[in-house]
Write an enzyme that holds these catalytic residues in place. Structure first.
Site, mmCIF file in Angstrom:
data_model
loop_
_atom_site.group_PDB
_atom_site.id
_atom_site.type_symbol
_atom_site.label_atom_id
_atom_site.label_comp_id
_atom_site.label_asym_id
_atom_site.label_seq_id
_atom_site.Cartn_x
_atom_site.Cartn_y
_atom_site.Cartn_z
ATOM 1 N N LYS A 9 0.834 -1.205 0.000
ATOM 2 C CA LYS A 9 0.000 0.000 0.000
ATOM 3 C C LYS A 9 0.871 1.258 0.000
ATOM 4 C CE LYS A 9 -3.782 -2.365 2.477
ATOM 5 N NZ LYS A 9 -4.421 -2.552 3.814
ATOM 6 N N TYR A 49 -12.178 -3.883 -2.642
ATOM 7 C CA TYR A 49 -12.681 -3.887 -1.264
ATOM 8 C C TYR A 49 -14.206 -3.858 -1.212
ATOM 9 C CZ TYR A 49 -8.011 -3.185 0.769
ATOM 10 O OH TYR A 49 -6.706 -3.335 1.192
ATOM 11 N N PHE A 57 -14.975 1.994 8.162
ATOM 12 C CA PHE A 57 -13.606 2.279 7.715
ATOM 13 C C PHE A 57 -13.471 2.278 6.185
ATOM 14 C CE2 PHE A 57 -13.639 -2.384 8.504
ATOM 15 C CZ PHE A 57 -13.154 -2.866 7.295
ATOM 16 N N ARG A 85 -0.467 -14.473 3.747
ATOM 17 C CA ARG A 85 -1.216 -13.856 4.854
ATOM 18 C C ARG A 85 -0.460 -14.031 6.176
ATOM 19 N NH1 ARG A 85 -6.183 -11.056 4.315
ATOM 20 N NH2 ARG A 85 -6.959 -12.059 6.200
ATOM 21 N N THR A 91 -4.359 -8.028 10.828
ATOM 22 C CA THR A 91 -4.801 -6.762 10.218
ATOM 23 C C THR A 91 -4.425 -5.561 11.085
ATOM 24 O OG1 THR A 91 -6.673 -7.917 9.229
ATOM 25 C CG2 THR A 91 -6.800 -5.507 9.305
ATOM 26 N N ARG A 102 3.614 -6.735 9.229
ATOM 27 C CA ARG A 102 2.872 -5.727 9.999
ATOM 28 C C ARG A 102 3.376 -5.663 11.436
ATOM 29 N NH1 ARG A 102 -2.946 -7.814 7.578
ATOM 30 N NH2 ARG A 102 -3.106 -6.377 5.803
ATOM 31 N N ASN A 112 -1.442 -0.468 7.435
ATOM 32 C CA ASN A 112 -0.788 -1.745 7.768
ATOM 33 C C ASN A 112 0.034 -2.289 6.595
ATOM 34 O OD1 ASN A 112 -2.817 -2.524 6.095
ATOM 35 N ND2 ASN A 112 -3.971 -3.685 7.617
ATOM 36 N N HIS A 115 -1.644 -5.743 1.535
ATOM 37 C CA HIS A 115 -2.885 -6.496 1.333
ATOM 38 C C HIS A 115 -2.503 -7.851 0.748
ATOM 39 C CE1 HIS A 115 -6.901 -7.652 -0.069
ATOM 40 N NE2 HIS A 115 -6.264 -8.081 -1.145
ATOM 41 N N GLU A 126 -8.948 -10.701 -7.564
ATOM 42 C CA GLU A 126 -8.068 -9.560 -7.311
ATOM 43 C C GLU A 126 -6.901 -9.516 -8.296
ATOM 44 O OE1 GLU A 126 -7.040 -9.970 -3.189
ATOM 45 O OE2 GLU A 126 -9.074 -9.470 -2.514
HETATM 46 P P1 IDP Z 1 -6.834 -7.641 5.731
HETATM 47 O O1 IDP Z 1 -6.109 -6.579 4.941
HETATM 48 O O2 IDP Z 1 -5.970 -8.171 6.834
HETATM 49 O O3 IDP Z 1 -7.445 -8.720 4.884
HETATM 50 P P2 IDP Z 1 -9.547 -6.623 6.063
HETATM 51 O O4 IDP Z 1 -10.405 -6.912 7.244
HETATM 52 O O5 IDP Z 1 -9.887 -7.276 4.771
HETATM 53 O O6 IDP Z 1 -8.036 -6.905 6.498
HETATM 54 O O7 IDP Z 1 -9.571 -5.039 5.854
HETATM 55 C C1 IDP Z 1 -9.056 -4.455 4.694
HETATM 56 C C2 IDP Z 1 -8.198 -3.265 5.069
HETATM 57 O O8 IDP Z 1 -9.042 -2.258 5.659
HETATM 58 C C3 IDP Z 1 -7.154 -3.530 6.165
HETATM 59 O O9 IDP Z 1 -5.960 -4.071 5.649
HETATM 60 C C4 IDP Z 1 -6.953 -2.153 6.749
HETATM 61 O O10 IDP Z 1 -6.102 -1.350 5.920
HETATM 62 C C5 IDP Z 1 -8.345 -1.599 6.699
HETATM 63 N N1 IDP Z 1 -9.093 -1.858 7.944
HETATM 64 C C6 IDP Z 1 -9.644 -3.019 8.350
HETATM 65 N N2 IDP Z 1 -10.271 -2.903 9.532
HETATM 66 C C7 IDP Z 1 -10.099 -1.615 9.893
HETATM 67 C C8 IDP Z 1 -10.531 -0.861 11.040
HETATM 68 O O11 IDP Z 1 -11.179 -1.362 11.960
HETATM 69 N N3 IDP Z 1 -10.159 0.445 11.066
HETATM 70 C C9 IDP Z 1 -9.458 1.027 10.062
HETATM 71 N N4 IDP Z 1 -9.055 0.366 8.962
HETATM 72 C C10 IDP Z 1 -9.354 -0.942 8.882
HETATM 73 MG MG MG Z 2 -9.011 -8.610 3.510
#
Ligand code: IDP
Ligand code: MG
Length: 157
Positions: A9, A49, A57, A85, A91, A102, A112, A115, A126
């Site tokens: 990112k 997304y 968020f 992963r 996350t 991370r 973070n 992705h 994707e």
């Molecule tokens: P992942 O990237 O570990 O698969 P996801 O739950 O799919 O996590 O969420 C996608 C992205 O959205 C995360 O990588 C992060 O950048 C952002 N995100 C997820 N949950 C939150 C939150 O609670 N607050 C702010 N950003 C979030």
């Molecule tokens: Mg995800």
């Protein structure tokens, strides 16, 4: 062999961590079969997304992932989706285990750095958002036999 989308990112680019993250992917024994730097178009981010549409968020996430250059990669390996992963970690970077990308380099739930696709269906969808089939290269790293081992019948484990 499985393929997965790994995205670095905009925070990874801005913080100068691209090389260190790619280094971990290579050192693990995963194979990079596609790689490009790009500013992620809003429309691609929304499709990527889509599952998070409506969440609180979502809007800041769109703004963040489209805020500057990113790096997109297709990574191949046995069970590559889960392996990537695990390399990335939780996350919420504050809770991510030390030793993960991370966990070692980030402190935010949103910023973070990365992705990684979370299932074979997501990976296929994707990857197609970012790469044409021609942009992914088929090749056989000569060290594969040492990464996976190779039995006489060609089985890898
Ligand atoms: P992942 O990237 O570990 O698969 P996801 O739950 O799919 O996590 O969420 C996608 C992205 O959205 C995360 O990588 C992060 O950048 C952002 N995100 C997820 N949950 C939150 C939150 O609670 N607050 C702010 N950003 C979030
Ligand atoms: Mg995800």
């Amino acid at each position: 062999m499985e393929r997965t989308l790994l995205l670095l990112k905009p925070d990874a680019v801005q913080r100068g961590l691209v090389g260190r993250i790619i280094d971990r992917v290579e050192a693990k024994g995963l194979k990079i079969v596609g790689l490009k730097m790009l500013a992620i178009p809003r429309e691609i981010a929304e499709r990527m997304y889509a599952e998070h549409e409506g969440k609180d968020f979502h809007a800041p996430l769109m703004e963040f992932v489209c805020s500057g250059p990113a790096v997109a990669m297709v990574v191949e390996g046995l069970d590559a989706i889960a392996a990537v992963r695990r390399l990335l970690g939780n996350t919420n970077a504050r809770e991510a285990a030390a030793g993960t990308v991370r966990g070692d380099f980030a402190m935010s739930r949103r910023h973070n750095l990365t992705h990684g696709s979370d299932s074979p269906a997501s990976a296929e969808r994707e990857i197609a958002l970012f790469f044409t089939p021609e942009e992914m290269l088929d090749y056989q790293p000569t060290m594969d036999a040492w990464i996976y081992g190779r039995l006489a019948d060609g089985e890898r484990t």
